[in-house]
Design a protein around this motif. Structure first.
Motif, mmCIF file in Angstrom:
data_model
loop_
_atom_site.group_PDB
_atom_site.id
_atom_site.type_symbol
_atom_site.label_atom_id
_atom_site.label_comp_id
_atom_site.label_asym_id
_atom_site.label_seq_id
_atom_site.Cartn_x
_atom_site.Cartn_y
_atom_site.Cartn_z
ATOM 1 N N GLN A 129 45.310 42.986 32.554
ATOM 2 C CA GLN A 129 44.025 42.793 33.209
ATOM 3 C C GLN A 129 44.153 42.552 34.713
ATOM 4 O O GLN A 129 43.162 42.645 35.436
ATOM 5 N N GLY B 245 40.396 46.422 35.148
ATOM 6 C CA GLY B 245 39.244 45.537 35.250
ATOM 7 C C GLY B 245 37.969 46.248 35.654
ATOM 8 O O GLY B 245 36.866 45.785 35.341
ATOM 9 N N SER C 243 40.822 47.462 26.849
ATOM 10 C CA SER C 243 41.875 46.987 27.745
ATOM 11 C C SER C 243 43.134 47.843 27.589
ATOM 12 O O SER C 243 43.713 48.316 28.579
#
Length: 292
Positions: A18, A24, A127
């Motif tokens: 992240q 992000g 993610s």
């Protein structure tokens, strides 16, 4: 005195993934678009948040909250987690009509373990996909470490560990089973909101080319079944442009300084909030939602 550690300290896989700004900037869009294919959590969230009035502010504020948990000291993260727990206490109700295979009266509750897993799973899958698309492939061990961190993330919000698939491979199969289940369904509102998130992220006009490029990247990271459900056009030209853009982003990590590539995206998230509010102040609708 050493600074207070967070829940995901340096060296943790979730923090590593992240901390890449490209991740992000894209994983949240993808997570919300796919998340809306399950009508029960979508309706529950919509009834209790800014999802209707300011969906982009909701996306940005949620991203800011998650970055607090990813990166901030535990004391700060705990304050945020307590506030979210309070908000979730009012997310409870039932479907007021049939939605796909989910009948009228189906209950939703922010503390339902399966629905908590769903919310965390959309983030975890997005993610991983964003990192592997825009940074580099992950090894099997790294995928397991990342999944374990995301399960820990879910636990911080109250999700029981017992509902989570036991490892990354089992989780990826869980996701594939959903896409093949025939249970994906968009409410009329979810379709409008999801399409807006996929195509109409607000921002100052000089950022328009960048926003369009980000939208292309996000749409290309969606499973074909999800694009088809929304009716998002994906031609060979789209695919070719997507491959070129994502290859360029992956290659840039060898030349772009870490101070540019790595870090939080809080400034961008706040810019999205200001842009949507500015549009509302000028009397512009973010989107036209269907009548109930």
């Amino acid at each position: 005195m050493a600074p207070e550690a967070g829940y995901f300290p340096e060296g943790s896989m979730l923090r590593h993934v992240q901390s890449h700004r490209a991740v992000g900037q894209t994983y949240g869009q993808r997570a919300l678009i796919i998340g809306a294919t399950h009508p029960v959590p979508y309706v529950g969230t919509s009834q209790a948040t800014l999802a209707k009035e300011r969906p982009f502010e909701r996306l940005a504020r949620t991203a800011l909250a998650f970055e607090t948990v990813f990166f901030a000291p535990r004391t700060e993260a705990d304050r945020l987690l307590a506030a979210v727990h309070g908000l979730h206490q009012r997310v409870r109700g039932e479907l007021d009509r049939d939605e796909g295979s989910f009948g009228r009266g189906t209950p939703y509750d922010a503390f339902d373990p399966e629905l908590m897993l769903w919310t965390m799973a959309m983030l975890a899958d997005s993610s991983r996909v964003a990192f592997e698309t825009l940074v580099r492939p992950l090894t099997a061990g790294e995928k397991d470490d990342l999944w374990a961190d995301w399960v820990r993330f879910g636990e911080l919000f109250g999700m029981p560990r017992s509902v989570a698939p036991p490892g990354a491979a089992a989780f990826e199969q869980w996701m594939r089973d959903w896409y093949a289940s025939g249970r994906m369904h968009l409410t009329a509102e979810a379709r409008v909101v999801g399409l807006a998130i996929a195509r109409d992220m607000p921002g100052p006009w000089p950022m328009t080319p960048g926003i369009k490029t980000t939208n292309l990247v996000v749409q290309g990271m969606l499973p074909p079944a999800v694009r088809d459900l929304y009716g998002l056009r994906w031609s060979p030209a789209h695919a070719l442009a997507w491959r070129a853009v994502t290859a360029g982003v992956r290659g840039s990590r060898h030349v772009v300084p870490d101070r540019v590539r790595l870090g939080e995206n809080s400034d961008l998230h706040r810019l999205v909030i200001r842009s949507e509010r500015a549009a509302a102040a000028r009397g512009r609708r973010t989107m036209d939602l269907p009548a109930v």
